[in-house]
Design an enzyme around this catalytic site. Structure first.
Site, short mmCIF file in Angstrom:
data_model
loop_
_atom_site.label_atom_id
_atom_site.label_comp_id
_atom_site.label_asym_id
_atom_site.label_seq_id
_atom_site.Cartn_x
_atom_site.Cartn_y
_atom_site.Cartn_z
N GLY A 117 7.29 1.60 4.94
CA GLY A 117 6.26 2.36 5.01
C GLY A 117 5.18 1.94 3.79
CG LEU A 118 6.26 0.52 0.49
CD1 LEU A 118 7.20 -0.21 -0.48
CD2 LEU A 118 5.42 1.60 -0.26
N GLY A 119 3.80 -1.30 4.14
CA GLY A 119 2.82 -2.34 4.79
C GLY A 119 2.76 -3.69 4.57
N GLY A 120 4.12 -3.91 4.04
CA GLY A 120 4.34 -5.45 3.74
C GLY A 120 4.18 -6.70 4.75
N PRO A 143 9.86 -4.44 0.14
CG PRO A 143 10.51 -2.57 -0.66
CD PRO A 143 9.67 -3.63 -0.93
CB SER A 199 0.42 -4.59 7.80
OG SER A 199 0.95 -3.79 8.89
CE LYS A 257 0.71 1.20 4.52
NZ LYS A 257 1.53 2.18 4.97
CG ASP A 266 -0.51 0.35 8.62
OD1 ASP A 266 -1.26 1.07 9.07
OD2 ASP A 266 0.64 0.40 8.11
#
Ligand code: C5P
Length: 259
Positions: free
Chosen positions: A103-106, A99, A108, A15, A141
């Site tokens: 802050g890309l929510g991986g 990665p 989560s 995200k 998230d």
């Protein structure tokens, strides 16, 4: 509950946050925020769950069976459902493409997809709401990834309203430099402030207006510590981005371009 089942697989997406305002610190130590979560498959993970002789086995694509797998959010998701429903006997295989510390929510997203797949495999009697409750126990998230549609989110990020936002006619670029930002530390650098803009309305306007109106509150303190992130954002604008921002608490920076 042990079960023989056909392996199931999912492609897990990431995200980005379009706008992120930290509006107050709460008594429980978390912060209330206002953001738009937008799903993207620019980066993806592969998740596969198959039957297994052990209670649970977690395997990364490297083939390693990690000693500290109990700390992994996929295993934590399994443990939550195991506690309430007694499920057992799964191998969780994960190939990371998203990665971390980005802050890309991986993490989560992996947790949310694990919850969904396990609920499906074991036919668990859980409502969407209940699944969202489990998700929130795993991280702020995580509930978003159960819905996986553009939403305006408030609270810790779990109070969600779907919004009409379609960026598929644009080109998204995401750069994740070799900098790991801890979410906890990023929050520590913030002075919460009430916001006087309503993101869902602003995001309906021409995308070129976003640059002056849509902010990520984490940028000031994270950019101060890692100036190369500001450089990436400015580079996107020099290259013609219509909008560029850091995602979440970083360190990934994205740019939205014409096709
Ligand atoms: O919920 P999650 O585990 O992703 O949060 C990591 C840390 O980020 C929390 O321990 C908290 O310090 C901070 N956080 C916060 N307010 C939020 C989300 C996260 O203060 N809405």
């Amino acid at each position: 509950m042990r079960k023989d089942f056909a392996p199931v697989a999912a492609r897990v997406n990431a995200k980005i946050n379009i706008g992120l305002q930290i509006v107050r610190k709460r008594d429980d130590g978390y912060h209330d925020l206002q953001t738009v979560f937008y799903p993207t498959d620019f980066f993806t993970d592969d998740l596969r769950i198959s039957p297994c002789d052990e209670e649970v086995r977690f395997v990364l694509d490297s083939g390693e069976d990690l000693g500290d797998s109990e700390n992994n959010l996929c295993v934590k998701a399994f443990r939550l459902l195991q506690k309430d429903f007694g499920i057992s006997g799964v191998e969780i295989f994960l190939r990371k493409g998203i990665p971390t510390g980005a802050g890309l929510g991986g993490g989560s997203a992996d947790a949310a997809f694990t919850l969904k797949l396990l609920a499906d495999i074991f036919q668990l009697p859980v409502t969407e709401e209940k699944l969202e409750e489990y998700a929130l126990q795993l991280g702020s998230d995580v509930p978003f990834f159960l819905r996986n549609q553009p939403v305006y989110a408030t609270g810790r990020g779990e109070v969600m309203t779907p919004i009409e936002l379609d960026l598929s006619s644009y080109r998204l670029k995401i750069v994740k430099p070799d900098i790991h930002v801890s979410t906890k530390e990023a929050y520590a650098g913030i002075v919460p402030m009430e916001s006087n803009i309503f993101l869902p309305n602003v995001l309906q306007q021409d995308i070129r207006t976003w640059r002056d109106l849509v902010v990520n509150d984490f940028e000031a303190s994270v950019f101060a510590k890692h100036p190369e992130l500001r450089e990436i954002k400015e580079g996107f604008y020099r290259d013609g981005a219509l909008y560029a921002s850091m995602s979440g608490s970083g360190s990934a920076v994205f740019g939205i371009f014409r096709q």
